[in-house]
Design a protein around this motif. Structure first.
Motif, PDB file in Angstrom:
ATOM      1  N   CYS A 114      23.421   3.106 -42.688  1.00 27.12           N
ATOM      2  CA  CYS A 114      23.516   1.724 -43.171  1.00 27.12           C
ATOM      3  C   CYS A 114      24.929   1.398 -43.629  1.00 27.12           C
ATOM      4  CB  CYS A 114      22.525   1.486 -44.303  1.00 27.12           C
ATOM      5  SG  CYS A 114      20.784   1.445 -43.779  1.00 27.12           S
ATOM      6  N   ALA A 115      25.590   2.364 -44.252  1.00 28.24           N
ATOM      7  CA  ALA A 115      26.974   2.152 -44.665  1.00 28.24           C
ATOM      8  C   ALA A 115      27.868   1.929 -43.448  1.00 28.24           C
ATOM      9  CB  ALA A 115      27.469   3.347 -45.478  1.00 28.24           C
ATOM     10  N   SER A 116      27.611   2.678 -42.373  1.00 24.17           N
ATOM     11  CA  SER A 116      28.382   2.485 -41.140  1.00 24.17           C
ATOM     12  C   SER A 116      28.116   1.107 -40.537  1.00 24.17           C
ATOM     13  CB  SER A 116      28.027   3.576 -40.128  1.00 24.17           C
ATOM     14  OG  SER A 116      28.750   3.410 -38.928  1.00 24.17           O
ATOM     15  N   LEU A 117      26.856   0.679 -40.549  1.00 25.96           N
ATOM     16  CA  LEU A 117      26.529  -0.652 -40.036  1.00 25.96           C
ATOM     17  C   LEU A 117      27.233  -1.742 -40.837  1.00 25.96           C
ATOM     18  CD1 LEU A 117      22.704  -0.490 -39.217  1.00 25.96           C
ATOM     19  CD2 LEU A 117      24.644  -0.346 -37.638  1.00 25.96           C
ATOM     20  N   ARG A 118      27.296  -1.573 -42.155  1.00 21.24           N
ATOM     21  CA  ARG A 118      27.978  -2.568 -42.987  1.00 21.24           C
ATOM     22  C   ARG A 118      29.464  -2.648 -42.626  1.00 21.24           C
ATOM     23  NH1 ARG A 118      24.163  -0.953 -46.960  1.00 21.24           N
ATOM     24  NH2 ARG A 118      25.437   0.832 -47.593  1.00 21.24           N
ATOM     25  N   ARG A 119      30.080  -1.515 -42.345  1.00 20.82           N
ATOM     26  CA  ARG A 119      31.495  -1.528 -41.945  1.00 20.82           C
ATOM     27  C   ARG A 119      31.674  -2.254 -40.621  1.00 20.82           C
ATOM     28  NH1 ARG A 119      31.178   3.793 -44.096  1.00 20.82           N
ATOM     29  NH2 ARG A 119      30.833   4.681 -42.023  1.00 20.82           N
ATOM     30  N   HIS A 120      30.777  -2.018 -39.670  1.00 20.90           N
ATOM     31  CA  HIS A 120      30.878  -2.706 -38.380  1.00 20.90           C
ATOM     32  C   HIS A 120      30.624  -4.199 -38.534  1.00 20.90           C
ATOM     33  CE1 HIS A 120      31.475   0.697 -35.663  1.00 20.90           C
ATOM     34  NE2 HIS A 120      30.603   1.377 -36.383  1.00 20.90           N
ATOM     35  N   LEU A 121      29.664  -4.577 -39.383  1.00 19.48           N
ATOM     36  CA  LEU A 121      29.398  -5.993 -39.618  1.00 19.48           C
ATOM     37  C   LEU A 121      30.589  -6.679 -40.269  1.00 19.48           C
ATOM     38  CD1 LEU A 121      25.684  -5.821 -40.803  1.00 19.48           C
ATOM     39  CD2 LEU A 121      26.535  -7.054 -38.788  1.00 19.48           C
ATOM     40  N   ALA A 122      31.286  -5.956 -41.129  1.00 21.27           N
ATOM     41  CA  ALA A 122      32.464  -6.526 -41.786  1.00 21.27           C
ATOM     42  C   ALA A 122      33.565  -6.849 -40.791  1.00 21.27           C
ATOM     43  CB  ALA A 122      32.991  -5.557 -42.847  1.00 21.27           C
ATOM     44  N   HIS A 123      33.546  -6.172 -39.629  1.00 15.42           N
ATOM     45  CA  HIS A 123      34.536  -6.440 -38.584  1.00 15.42           C
ATOM     46  C   HIS A 123      33.952  -7.282 -37.444  1.00 15.42           C
ATOM     47  CE1 HIS A 123      36.402  -2.962 -40.631  1.00 15.42           C
ATOM     48  NE2 HIS A 123      37.545  -3.503 -40.239  1.00 15.42           N
ATOM     49  N   GLY A 124      32.825  -7.920 -37.691  1.00 21.29           N
ATOM     50  CA  GLY A 124      32.260  -8.828 -36.701  1.00 21.29           C
ATOM     51  C   GLY A 124      31.003  -8.343 -36.019  1.00 21.29           C
ATOM     52  N   GLY A 125      30.740  -7.038 -36.044  1.00 18.34           N
ATOM     53  CA  GLY A 125      29.530  -6.509 -35.412  1.00 18.34           C
ATOM     54  C   GLY A 125      29.557  -6.674 -33.897  1.00 18.34           C
ATOM     55  N   GLY A 126      28.370  -6.822 -33.321  1.00 17.34           N
ATOM     56  CA  GLY A 126      28.242  -7.011 -31.873  1.00 17.34           C
ATOM     57  C   GLY A 126      27.863  -5.755 -31.110  1.00 17.34           C
ATOM     58  N   GLN A 127      27.912  -4.600 -31.772  1.00 17.17           N
ATOM     59  CA  GLN A 127      27.539  -3.367 -31.090  1.00 17.17           C
ATOM     60  C   GLN A 127      26.024  -3.306 -30.891  1.00 17.17           C
ATOM     61  OE1 GLN A 127      29.145  -3.486 -34.009  1.00 17.17           O
ATOM     62  NE2 GLN A 127      31.254  -2.881 -33.547  1.00 17.17           N
ATOM     63  N   ALA A 174       8.927  10.082 -25.923  1.00 17.52           N
ATOM     64  CA  ALA A 174       9.651   9.307 -26.930  1.00 17.52           C
ATOM     65  C   ALA A 174       9.758   7.861 -26.482  1.00 17.52           C
ATOM     66  CB  ALA A 174      11.041   9.895 -27.165  1.00 17.52           C
ATOM     67  N   SER A 175       9.958   6.987 -27.448  1.00 19.83           N
ATOM     68  CA  SER A 175      10.163   5.566 -27.181  1.00 19.83           C
ATOM     69  C   SER A 175      11.374   5.095 -27.972  1.00 19.83           C
ATOM     70  CB  SER A 175       8.930   4.751 -27.572  1.00 19.83           C
ATOM     71  OG  SER A 175       7.811   5.125 -26.802  1.00 19.83           O
ATOM     72  N   ALA A 176      11.871   3.903 -27.613  1.00 19.01           N
ATOM     73  CA  ALA A 176      13.056   3.389 -28.301  1.00 19.01           C
ATOM     74  C   ALA A 176      13.029   1.874 -28.366  1.00 19.01           C
ATOM     75  CB  ALA A 176      14.326   3.846 -27.590  1.00 19.01           C
ATOM     76  N   GLY A 177      13.620   1.344 -29.438  1.00 16.39           N
ATOM     77  CA  GLY A 177      13.832  -0.086 -29.579  1.00 16.39           C
ATOM     78  C   GLY A 177      15.317  -0.361 -29.671  1.00 16.39           C
ATOM     79  N   LEU A 178      15.760  -1.458 -29.082  1.00 18.82           N
ATOM     80  CA  LEU A 178      17.178  -1.811 -29.054  1.00 18.82           C
ATOM     81  C   LEU A 178      17.423  -3.099 -29.828  1.00 18.82           C
ATOM     82  CD1 LEU A 178      18.016  -1.193 -25.270  1.00 18.82           C
ATOM     83  CD2 LEU A 178      18.508   0.331 -27.192  1.00 18.82           C
ATOM     84  N   ALA A 179      18.612  -3.201 -30.396  1.00 12.09           N
ATOM     85  CA  ALA A 179      19.014  -4.431 -31.084  1.00 12.09           C
ATOM     86  C   ALA A 179      20.531  -4.482 -31.133  1.00 12.09           C
ATOM     87  CB  ALA A 179      18.439  -4.490 -32.495  1.00 12.09           C
ATOM     88  N   ARG A 180      21.030  -5.678 -31.385  1.00 10.96           N
ATOM     89  CA  ARG A 180      22.473  -5.863 -31.543  1.00 10.96           C
ATOM     90  C   ARG A 180      22.808  -5.897 -33.037  1.00 10.96           C
ATOM     91  NH1 ARG A 180      26.120  -7.100 -27.947  1.00 10.96           N
ATOM     92  NH2 ARG A 180      24.513  -7.696 -26.420  1.00 10.96           N
ATOM     93  N   VAL A 181      23.941  -5.342 -33.394  1.00  9.19           N
ATOM     94  CA  VAL A 181      24.386  -5.332 -34.786  1.00  9.19           C
ATOM     95  C   VAL A 181      24.903  -6.723 -35.132  1.00  9.19           C
ATOM     96  CG1 VAL A 181      25.956  -4.303 -36.470  1.00  9.19           C
ATOM     97  CG2 VAL A 181      24.982  -2.893 -34.644  1.00  9.19           C
ATOM     98  N   GLU A 182      24.126  -7.460 -35.903  1.00  4.05           N
ATOM     99  CA  GLU A 182      24.519  -8.810 -36.298  1.00  4.05           C
ATOM    100  C   GLU A 182      23.714  -9.244 -37.524  1.00  4.05           C
ATOM    101  OE1 GLU A 182      23.880 -11.170 -32.854  1.00  4.05           O
ATOM    102  OE2 GLU A 182      21.751 -10.705 -32.714  1.00  4.05           O
ATOM    103  N   CYS A 183      24.167 -10.312 -38.137  1.00  2.00           N
ATOM    104  CA  CYS A 183      23.546 -10.873 -39.348  1.00  2.00           C
ATOM    105  C   CYS A 183      23.681  -9.920 -40.528  1.00  2.00           C
ATOM    106  CB  CYS A 183      22.086 -11.252 -39.094  1.00  2.00           C
ATOM    107  SG  CYS A 183      21.880 -12.551 -37.847  1.00  2.00           S
TER     108      CYS A 183
END
Length: 282
Positions: free
Chosen positions: A137-150, A240-249
């Motif tokens: 979650c800390a890594s996601l916050r850093r990416h969101l601070a730079h715009g996200g999109g991953q 196994a199964s997986a769900g995908l999402a974009r890093v945003e909001c």
């Protein structure tokens, strides 16, 4: 114990200073106190010492790393770096003006090593060795601070609850550990892996399009099903199964979307990759 002149040069030091790779008795030029510090920390140490010698420094200890080996000027290996704490006491002349300082240095390497170990334990899952939810979650916050999109993918082994009830915690732990190691082998350079909880794993997929992320996740799911094929009819079938999402909001929104995709994938029978609102078999 170290004695400094008013410019911060070492004019006397106890014999223990030789452990830091400096021999004051053989030096043609007086070493400066900042010569003890690792290069990136020397300016910080120099500012503190200069302020103290000028009579405006703060009391207390400061900490900095020392390169302690015979190749003191060139060595930058991590194993040669040791942390020390330094305390300065200004010395005054008859007029009351600073005339150098007395320094006390003590090793804090053991404390630093313990702090590093405790920090690593706080952000690492003890079973798999992967980063935990807090670190991810800390890594996601850093990416969101730079715009996200991953893109991120959230994986889970299908039927873990039934596996646990039938075979016990030890077998379930072995499956979780094995799937974590499998994900590590499938991850590409730059991917960030983490274990969100007992059965869910997250992978951050930087510089991947949504299509590329889906294709990679589907390859992971299909490869795992092939490798985990049961050797006998009595052995469990692992998929196994997986769900995908974009890093945003926000972090919560991103994880919720990815986990909702995982719910959809597992609801369709497992061994699938899905995005919230969209499903596609692997």
């Amino acid at each position: 114990m170290i004695r400094l002149d008013r410019q911060g040069f070492i004019i006397h030091a106890s014999a223990n200073i030789s452990e830091l790779g400096i021999d004051c008795s053989a030096a043609l030029l007086l070493p400066h106190i900042t010569d003890l510090a690792e290069r990136d920390h020397a300016p910080f140490l120099g500012e503190h010492v200069a302020a103290t010698l000028a009579g405006r420094g703060q009391t207390g200890w400061i900490e900095f790393p020392v390169i302690a080996c015979p190749e003191h000027d060139t060595c930058r290996e991590t194993g040669c770096q040791r942390w020390y704490a330094l305390s300065l006491k200004p010395m005054l002349d008859e007029a009351g003006t600073p005339d150098g300082a007395l320094c006390l240095m003590r090793s804090i390497q053991q404390l630093r090593s313990l702090e590093g170990e405790l920090h690593a334990r706080a952000i690492t899952d003890p079973l798999t060795g992967l980063a935990n939810r807090q670190a991810f979650c800390a890594s996601l916050r850093r990416h969101l601070a730079h715009g996200g999109g991953q893109m991120i993918a959230v994986f889970a082994v299908d039927g873990m609850r039934a596996l646990l009830m039938r075979y016990g915690q030890r077998t379930a732990d072995e499956v979780v550990w094995g799937f974590a190691k499998f994900l590590e082998t499938m991850a590409l350079p730059g991917h960030e892996l983490a274990q969100l909880d007992g059965e869910r794993f997250a992978v951050l997929l930087p510089e991947m399009t949504s299509r590329g992320a889906r294709e990679w996740a589907e390859d992971v799911v299909a490869t795992f099903a092939g490798l985990a094929a049961p050797a006998s009819a009595k052995a469990p079938q692992l998929t196994a199964s997986a769900g995908l999402a974009r890093v945003e909001c926000t972090v919560d929104w991103t994880l919720r979307e990815a986990e909702l995709g995982l719910v959809l994938a597992r609801a369709g029978g497992g061994r699938q990759v899905a995005v919230a609102g969209h499903r596609r078999a692997a």
